[in-house]
Design a protein around this motif. Structure first.
Motif, short mmCIF file in Angstrom:
data_model
loop_
_atom_site.label_atom_id
_atom_site.label_comp_id
_atom_site.label_asym_id
_atom_site.label_seq_id
_atom_site.Cartn_x
_atom_site.Cartn_y
_atom_site.Cartn_z
N PHE A 507 13.07 -28.24 -19.18
CA PHE A 507 13.27 -28.52 -20.69
C PHE A 507 13.35 -29.54 -20.74
O PHE A 507 11.96 -30.07 -22.18
CB PHE A 507 13.19 -26.70 -21.27
N THR A 508 14.50 -29.91 -20.85
CA THR A 508 14.67 -31.47 -21.08
C THR A 508 14.23 -32.46 -20.67
O THR A 508 13.26 -32.75 -21.85
CB THR A 508 16.38 -31.58 -21.44
N LEU A 509 13.72 -32.23 -19.60
CA LEU A 509 12.38 -32.95 -19.11
C LEU A 509 11.33 -33.59 -19.45
O LEU A 509 10.45 -34.07 -19.69
CB LEU A 509 12.50 -32.88 -17.25
N SER A 808 17.41 -23.22 -25.77
CA SER A 808 17.66 -23.78 -27.12
C SER A 808 18.66 -25.00 -26.97
O SER A 808 18.38 -26.44 -27.98
CB SER A 808 19.02 -23.11 -27.95
N LEU A 809 18.93 -25.51 -26.40
CA LEU A 809 20.24 -26.14 -25.74
C LEU A 809 19.01 -27.71 -25.31
O LEU A 809 19.21 -28.97 -25.99
CB LEU A 809 20.60 -26.39 -24.54
N ALA A 810 18.03 -27.38 -24.68
CA ALA A 810 17.36 -28.60 -24.58
C ALA A 810 16.08 -29.07 -25.68
O ALA A 810 16.37 -29.75 -26.13
CB ALA A 810 15.70 -27.55 -23.47
N LEU A 811 15.16 -27.82 -26.47
CA LEU A 811 15.30 -28.74 -28.04
C LEU A 811 16.34 -29.00 -29.00
O LEU A 811 15.53 -30.05 -29.76
CB LEU A 811 15.18 -27.22 -28.94
N VAL A 812 17.49 -28.84 -28.40
CA VAL A 812 18.02 -29.97 -30.25
C VAL A 812 18.14 -31.30 -29.88
O VAL A 812 18.54 -32.29 -29.87
CB VAL A 812 19.89 -29.34 -29.79
N ALA A 813 18.27 -31.13 -28.02
CA ALA A 813 18.22 -32.53 -27.48
C ALA A 813 17.18 -33.34 -27.14
O ALA A 813 17.12 -34.52 -27.85
CB ALA A 813 18.91 -33.18 -25.84
N SER A 814 16.00 -32.24 -27.24
CA SER A 814 15.43 -33.14 -27.45
C SER A 814 14.85 -34.02 -29.16
O SER A 814 14.06 -35.36 -29.44
CB SER A 814 13.62 -32.20 -27.58
N VAL A 815 14.98 -32.83 -29.77
CA VAL A 815 14.53 -33.37 -31.44
C VAL A 815 16.19 -34.42 -31.86
O VAL A 815 15.27 -35.56 -33.01
CB VAL A 815 15.47 -31.68 -32.77
#
Length: 868
Positions: A507-509, A808-815
């Motif tokens: 999801f981060t990618l 959620s981890l990926a969302l925080v990183a992307s934001v």
């Protein structure tokens, strides 16, 4: 410890391990698959990196085409020529190059494109070769005027060999197509197509007198007795004062190897992540395996077997698991390497700047095997240590009571510390940076620790919340499914880590791709420049402006350019501030001496600038400051120079032979990512208006047709004005990012597949417990349908919580990344894509869980009750 090793290397321990594994041997083999893809990733990435660095080392001189290169933005001075004469007098052979960027068109109707024209002497390159089609085109272009162009450029022009191209005042035939370009001393050669011709054609083109960005280079082949590095060091001071850059073949290869090492480290960290995730899977599987074998251990203890001897039996099983998984990983990784070998062999000739022989590397395989085996054993030891604490009385007790004692075992902390030290040491070693590599290693450990901790806490939170909110009034299958999350020997934590970490990476990618797509969105870029017109003579500003307007292109900015160099900082010559012996004041970067600052004047800040200190001066009044000009410096360059508000510098105005004193009146924050007209130094109007060399214009073209029309009109009227089409550069960037993204996704699949294997292994490891529970439920009257529904509820809750935690981890990183990239602009999270992906992951996980649990509800109760 010695007693344990004695038992471990005894034949009895391995015979007992083999006999004890008979009923679960296929499960142990599946558990060993958890580390296969991690080991395979290390073998693949490590071998490719060694192949590349070996190729660079063996072909270092071919990357530069010479032993030494000198480069300058101006014709070489007498002092520089004296250095060149000394080199040639000592047996060195010189080859000259003159290169610059310009507009070039093939035929009458094609829109001209920006190219890099390189005029070279025929003896270059000294190492490596130039490949053309036809093969003799390189010799022909040296004998008669003509051009050799890249195949991609000729294709965009719809041209062919033999067509005429206009270069400045000359019309020249296309003699051939480049299949492998001559080695380049410029790092910007890839930004535009390369056109090769003879150095005499360049001199006769009439473009050197214009204000083009001309580079003068000399390449040298030195005798084998000459130490190139020592020669460059000896001439550093003289050439530095003349603003001449030196590049040796060793330095060029070091730069390439540094880029390879950075890419290798990034991909290797993904491999480590897959391996550590596999280790967690091994730990979970061994936990279930040992919990089922505790009665056997207790029986052995009753028969007189020591704790160390019993421990050695199950440690032998874990070592065998690690060996099988490691060997399979080596075979798979070697297969990937040979696949890459086939891919590299099928690439078009000349695509890579050097030949690469791709093959597995022995010591890399040995290292991956050692790392994989160590991680497997260390993770297996965490639950395996419980065997040491099983007493003979445990044969009459519940096995859960024996497992709880291992939590107080100090050896568990020793194993955990060893795992952390192993991860830190491997990452530091692979960073190839003794000074700062520990920061990368520490960051990676922190990333793994925080991700695992977050996912484990999310699992505990899930168990706590479900036990807290469950109500007797809820349907039976829902209550039982929830209860399964916090039953003894549950695998909630393992599920959270295996599913959550894989979800986080993918999801981060995916969200990073969304950020890049939004950044490069044509709608967002409508108000941004996508065309730059460079080298516009001041006297022809109006004519160029009219051409821009007539072709439907919108003018966004016009900056007069004054070329200058820093000569003094706070009264000290810059040459005295760059050496290693600087004592008083701040030592400044060496590139400051060579840099030609292109500055402008204007009365106000632009949208990409923000005043950070001092006062903006909108109008220059010589009498107010004694002839010292108040200017605005960009924050970063001011910090490099050690400048603050009120400090003074002296600049030399290039081409005019005059100097000016400047005072730092303000400091600005500049958004360099904006691709706008940004400058290090900005003057107030009226201060340097008479020293303008040329103008740079920024514009936005609404379509490719408008761009082509403007380029054609400009090329016919003012051929020396370079039109830089950012849309082409953006397309190139998009294609590069797309290829890089696919590569990263392929590497991330190692982690995802490992997570899937861990998930499958954990489901199968808990199958026996689930069968027992289902039999008890059926004995109490539950139907097969209800038992299947209970499993579906459990897997749905596990998959939903793990996927939500990872996303959620990926969302925080992307934001965080999105706000950093957009810097205050609106970054839109793709909620639709995110929720759809979450639903897909949950559905796949539940389907996989139900598929692997098939048959649990159909087991006859009497069969299980008899086995008890």
């Amino acid at each position: 410890m010695l007693n344990l090793l004695k038992h471990l290397f005894s034949g009895w321990a391995w015979k007992m391990a083999w006999r004890d594994s008979r009923p679960v041997r296929w499960k142990l083999l599946l558990f060993s698959a958890s580390i296969v893809f991690g080991v395979a990733a290390l073998v693949t990435i490590g071998s490719l990196r060694e192949n590349l660095t070996d190729s660079v080392s063996s072909q270092a001189k071919s990357l530069l085409g010479a032993d030494l290169m000198l480069s300058s933005r101006e014709p070489f001075s007498e002092e520089t020529q004296s250095v060149i004469d000394e080199i040639t007098d000592d047996g060195g052979v010189e080859a000259k190059e003159i290169s610059f960027t310009t507009m070039l068109a093939v035929g009458e109707d094609a829109a001209p494109k920006l190219v890099t024209v390189r005029g070279l002497e025929p003896i270059f390159p000294f190492y490596g070769q130039v490949k053309t089609e036809p093969e003799d085109a390189w010799q022909k272009v040296q004998q008669s005027p003509g051009l050799i162009v890249e195949a991609s450029f000729l294709k965009r022009m719809n041209g062919r060999v033999g067509d005429l191209a206009k270069l400045g005042e000359k019309e020249l035939p296309i003699i051939g197509v480049l299949r492998q370009s001559p080695p380049s001393g410029s790092g910007f050669a890839a930004m535009s197509p390369t056109v090769v011709t003879s150095i005499d054609v360049i001199k006769d083109s009439g473009l050197l007198g214009a204000r083009s960005m001309v580079f003068y280079r000399s390449y040298f082949k030195l005798p084998k007795t000459v130490d190139t590095q020592a020669l460059a060091k000896a001439n550093r001071e003289v050439l530095g004062e003349q603003r001449v850059r030196q590049v040796t073949s060793q330095k060029r290869s070091e730069n390439v190897e540094e880029a390879i090492n950075r890419l290798y480290l990034f991909f290797n960290l993904i491999g480590f992540s897959a391996l550590f995730l596999g280790g967690i899977g091994v730990a979970g599987a061994i936990h279930i395996h040992i919990s089922e074998r505790l009665q056997s251990v207790a029986t052995l203890r009753c028969l007189g077997c020591s704790a160390a001897r019993a421990f050695a039996v199950y440690l032998a099983q874990c070592i065998a698991m690690g060996v099988v998984g490691t060997v399979a990983g080596i075979v798979l990784g070697s297969g990937f390497v040979y696949l890459l070998r086939w891919v590299v062999a099928s690439l078009p000739a000349g695509l890579l700047p050097f030949a690469v022989e791709v093959a597995p590397v022995g010591w890399v395989i040995a290292k991956a095997a050692g790392v994989g085996l160590l991680i497997c054993i260390c993770f297996a030891l965490l639950p395996l240590l419980a065997v040491r604490q099983v007493s003979p009385l445990a044969a009459l007790r519940r096995e859960e009571a024996a497992m709880k004692q291992s939590g107080r075992d100090p050896f568990r902390w020793l194993v955990i510390v060893a795992l952390v030290a192993l991860a830190f040491g491997l990452t530091w070693m692979d960073s190839h940076d003794a000074a700062n590599g520990w920061k990368t290693a520490l960051g990676y450990i922190a990333f793994l620790g925080l991700a695992f901790l977050f996912l484990l806490l999310a699992g505990k939170l899930l168990r706590w919340l479900t036990s807290l909110i469950a109500r007797p009034s809820w349907p039976f299958v829902v209550r039982q499914g929830i209860a399964s999350l916090y039953r003894p020997n549950n695998q909630t934590g393992l599920f959270m880590v295996s599913i959550g970490l894989g979800t986080f990476l993918i999801f981060t990618l995916m969200l990073m791709q969304s950020i890049l797509l939004q950044w490069l969105d044509p709608v967002r870029l409508e108000s941004k420049p996508n065309l730059f017109l460079v080298d516009v003579p001041p006297e022809q500003n109006a004519e160029v402006g009219k051409l821009i307007t007539d072709t439907g292109v919108k003018m966004l900015g016009n900056a007069p350019i004054v070329q200058m160099r820093l000569t003094e900082i706070k009264g000290q010559p810059v040459s005295e501030l760059v050496g290693p012996d600087v004592k008083d004041g701040k030592r400044i970067p060496r590139w400051i001496v060579r840099r030609e600052f292109r500055s402008t004047y204007r009365s106000e800040l632009t949208e990409t600038e923000k005043l950070s200190a001092g006062e903006w001066v909108a109008d220059y009044q010589p009498s107010a400051d004694g002839g010292v000009i108040p200017v605005s410096f960009e924050d970063g360059i001011a910090a490099d120079l050690g400048l603050g508000i009120g400090d003074e510098v002296t600049v030399s105005l290039e081409g005019f032979g005059e100097t000016k004193k400047l005072r730092v009146a303000s400091l600005r924050e500049v958004d360099w990512r904006s691709m706008d007209l940004n400058f290090f130094i900005v003057f107030p109007p009226g201060s340097i208006d008479d020293y303008v060399s040329f103008n740079v214009m920024a514009a936005h073209s609404p379509s490719d047709e408008s761009t082509a029309q403007l380029q054609q009109a400009m090329f016919k009227r003012l051929p020396f004005v370079n039109t830089i089409d950012l849309s082409l550069i953006l397309k190139t960037v998009q294609s590069v990012l797309s290829a890089a993204s696919k590569t990263v996704q392929i590497m991330a699949l190692f982690t995802v597949v490992t997570g899937g294997i861990v998930l499958v292994a954990s489901i199968l490891a808990g199958r026996r417990i689930r069968i027992r529970e289902s039999v008890l439920l059926r004995t109490l009257g539950a139907s097969r349908k209800q038992i299947s529904q209970i499993l579906a509820v459990e897997y749905t809750l596990l998959a939903a919580m793990a996927t939500l935690a990872g996303s959620s981890l990926a969302l925080v990183a992307s934001v965080l990344l999105g706000n950093l990239v957009f810097d205050g602009e609106s970054y839109q999270v793709p909620w639709g894509l995110l929720f759809t992906s979450i639903a897909v992951v949950i559905s796949i996980t539940v389907a996989l869980g139900m598929l692997l649990s098939r048959g649990i509800a159909s087991r006859p109760p009497l069969q299980i009750l008899r086995s008890q």
